[in-house]
Enzyme design. Structure first.
Site, PDB file in Angstrom:
ATOM      1  N   CYS A  22      41.978  89.771  32.434  1.00 57.57           N
ATOM      2  CA  CYS A  22      42.218  88.983  32.805  1.00 57.57           C
ATOM      3  C   CYS A  22      42.064  87.450  32.090  1.00 57.57           C
ATOM      4  O   CYS A  22      43.632  86.965  31.821  1.00 57.57           O
ATOM      5  CB  CYS A  22      41.622  88.787  34.403  1.00 57.57           C
ATOM      6  SG  CYS A  22      40.067  88.249  34.086  1.00 57.57           S
ATOM      7  N   HIS A  66      39.893  81.863  37.696  1.00 55.10           N
ATOM      8  CA  HIS A  66      39.132  81.455  36.235  1.00 55.10           C
ATOM      9  C   HIS A  66      39.716  80.129  36.076  1.00 55.10           C
ATOM     10  O   HIS A  66      40.544  79.938  36.322  1.00 55.10           O
ATOM     11  CB  HIS A  66      39.096  82.157  34.823  1.00 55.10           C
ATOM     12  CG  HIS A  66      38.894  84.117  35.288  1.00 55.10           C
ATOM     13  ND1 HIS A  66      37.438  84.043  35.762  1.00 55.10           N
ATOM     14  CD2 HIS A  66      38.710  84.774  35.032  1.00 55.10           C
ATOM     15  CE1 HIS A  66      37.314  85.687  35.434  1.00 55.10           C
ATOM     16  NE2 HIS A  66      37.795  85.588  35.217  1.00 55.10           N
TER      17      HIS A  66
END
Ligand SMILES: NC(=O)c1ccc[n+]([C@@H]2O[C@H](COP(=O)([O-])OP(=O)(O)OC[C@H]3O[C@@H](n4cnc5c(N)ncnc54)[C@H](O)[C@@H]3O)[C@@H](O)[C@H]2O)c1
Length: 356
Positions: A145, A225
Site C-alpha cells: 500500500c 497511513h
C-alpha cells in the site's frame, strides 16, 4: 484469450485484500470470478458463499474441516486452479511464495501481493508507472500500500519533469481494524529500526530511477497511513503547476481541510457516505490546500487506505498478464469506471477531475 471470453480468476486467501479483490473482479465486465480458496471455517468462510462466490479449501484436509463446519465447499484449491486463467494470491506474507510451484505446475499466470519479495516474480507493479513491462508475463507482484502511493505520486511529478529527489516520513497504522483485538500498539509510537525504511527501496523495484528515501513510524490507530513528503524539484515551480502534475493521475484525489476533511476518519467517513464497498479509498487522498511550494522545494501530505489502494492495481495487473489491452491507460480507465475511481469525489474541488 479467445474472442469474447472473460478472464477467469481465482482468489487464494479471502482476507483483508482477497475479499476486496474478489469484489472488484466481480465488477469488471471482462472478468469472471470463478472461486475463492481459504483455510478458515468460521464466519469469514461463510461470507464467501453469502457473497455469491464458490468456496474452495486450500487442501483436502481444509475441505473436510469446512464441510464438517457445515460450509458448502466446491472442491480443493487445485481443482479451482484447473478452471481459471489467473490466480491472485492474497494469503498472508510468505505463504504466497510457497504456492508458486503449484501455480507453475498448472501453467497459470499469477499475482502475489506486497508481503512477498520482488524476487518471487521478478516484477513489481504499479499501473501508472510500469503496466507495459508486465504485459504477457507469467507473474507480477502488486507492491504494498505505501509503495503504491509513493510510486503513484512520484510518477506524476516525474511525468511533469519536476522530480529530482523525494524524502518521506510515513506514519503507519498499527494493524488492520478487524484484527485490532489480536495485535496493535497503544499509547506509544514505534519507529522502524532502520533508515531508510523498506518502502523507498521497494518503490525502486518498480522504478529504479526514483531518488527516494523513506523513514517510518508505527502509530496507535488502525484506519490508514499518513505520509509527509519533502521533494526537491528540478526547478522552481508554482503551486498550480504542481497540482496540475498530480492531476495527471486518475488515482490521486485532492481533498481539502477547508471542506472539513481534516483527518483520516473524516475521509474514511466520506468513502462510506459515497457508498463504496468497505468504505474503500482507492485513491491517494492528497491535501491540496495544505500543499506548499517554496522556490524549488515542495511539501505535501496524503492519506493511504492500506486496505484499498492496491485493489485497482491488482485488477490492472490481471489484464497486463493476459496482455489483451496493450495500453496501460485503457485498463486503468476500465478499472476506474468499474470501481468509481477518478473524477470529482464530491465536487467543490474535492477530488478534482483529471485534466490531461
Ligand atoms: N492488509 C493490508 O493493509 C495490506 C495492504 C497491502 C498489501 N497487503 C498484502 O496482501 C497480502 C494479504 O494480506 P491481508 O492483510 O489480506 O492478510 P489477511 O490475513 O487479512 O488475509 C489472508 C487470508 O488468507 C487466508 N489463508 C491463510 N493461509 C492460507 C493458505 N495456506 N491458503 C489459503 N488461504 C490462506 C487467511 O485465512 C485469510 O483469510 C499480504 O502479502 C500483505 O502483505 C496487505
Amino acid at each position: 484469450m479467445p474472442e469474447g471470453q472473460k478472464i477467469r480468476i481465482a482468489v487464494n486467501g479471502y482476507g483483508v485484500i482477497g475479499k476486496r479483490v474478489a469484489g472488484a473482479v466481480a465488477r469488471q465486465q471482462d472478468m469472471s470470478m470463478i472461486g475463492v480458496s481459504d483455510v478458515v471455517t468460521d464466519w469469514r468462510a461463510r461470507m464467501v458463499t453469502k457473497n455469491g462466490l464458490s468456496l474452495f479449501g486450500a487442501t483436502p484436509e481444509h475441505v473436510g474441516a469446512m464441510r464438517a463446519a457445515g460450509l458448502e465447499v466446491a472442491g480443493t484449491l487445485d481443482e479451482l486452479l484447473g478452471q481459471v486463467d489467473v490466480v491472485v494470491d492474497c494469503t498472508p506474507k510468505h505463504i504466497a511464495a510457497k504456492n508458486i510451484d503449484l501455480y507453475r505446475r498448472r501453467g497459470l499466470k499469477f499475482i502475489v501481493q506486497g508481503g512477498e519479495k520482488h524476487s518471487t516474480t521478478g516484477h513489481s507493479f504499479v499501473a501508472e508507472s510500469n503496466c507495459v513491462s508486465a504485459l504477457d508475463r507469467e507473474a507480477t507482484r502488486v507492491v504494498s500500500c505505501n509503495t503504491t502511493s509513493i510510486v503513484r505520486t512520484l510518477t506524476a511529478l516525474k511525468r511533469a519533469g519536476l522530480l529530482q529527489r523525494a524524502r518521506g516520513t510515513l506514519l503507519r497504522r498499527a494493524t488492520d481494524p478487524w484484527e485490532s483485538h489480536e495485535s496493535g500498539i497503544m499509547n506509544t509510537l514505534v519507529p522502524e529500526p532502520e533508515i531508510p525504511s523498506h518502502q523507498g527501496p521497494d518503490a525502486q523495484t518498480v522504478d529504479p530511477g526514483l531518488d527516494v528515501v523513506t523513514m517510518a513510524v508505527k502509530v496507535p490507530e488502525t484506519l490508514a497511513h499518513l505520509h509527509y513528503w519533502s521533494v526537491q524539484m528540478t526547478r522552481p515551480a508554482g503551486k498550480e503547476e504542481v497540482l496540475d502534475a498530480f492531476r495527471t493521475s486518475s488515482r490521486i484525489a485532492f481533498i481539502s481541510m477547508s471542506e472539513g476533511l481534516v483527518a483520516l476518519n473524516a475521509v474514511k467517513e466520506l468513502m462510506a457516505d459515497l457508498g463504496r464497498p468497505h468504505a474503500n479509498l482507492y485513491e491517494v487522498a492528497l491535501w491540496a490546500d495544505m500543499l506548499r511550494v517554496q522556490d524549488d522545494e515542495l511539501f505535501y501530505a496524503y492519506m493511504v487506505d492500506n486496505q484499498a489502494i492496491v485493489i485497482p492495481e491488482t485488477i490492472d495487473a490481471i489484464r497486463a498478464l493476459i496482455g489483451e489491452l496493450r495500453e496501460g491507460a485503457e485498463s486503468i480507465a476500465m478499472t476506474n469506471a468499474a470501481l468509481g475511481v477518478g473524477g470529482s469525489l464530491i465536487g467543490a474541488g474535492v477530488g478534482e477531475p483529471v485534466r490531461r
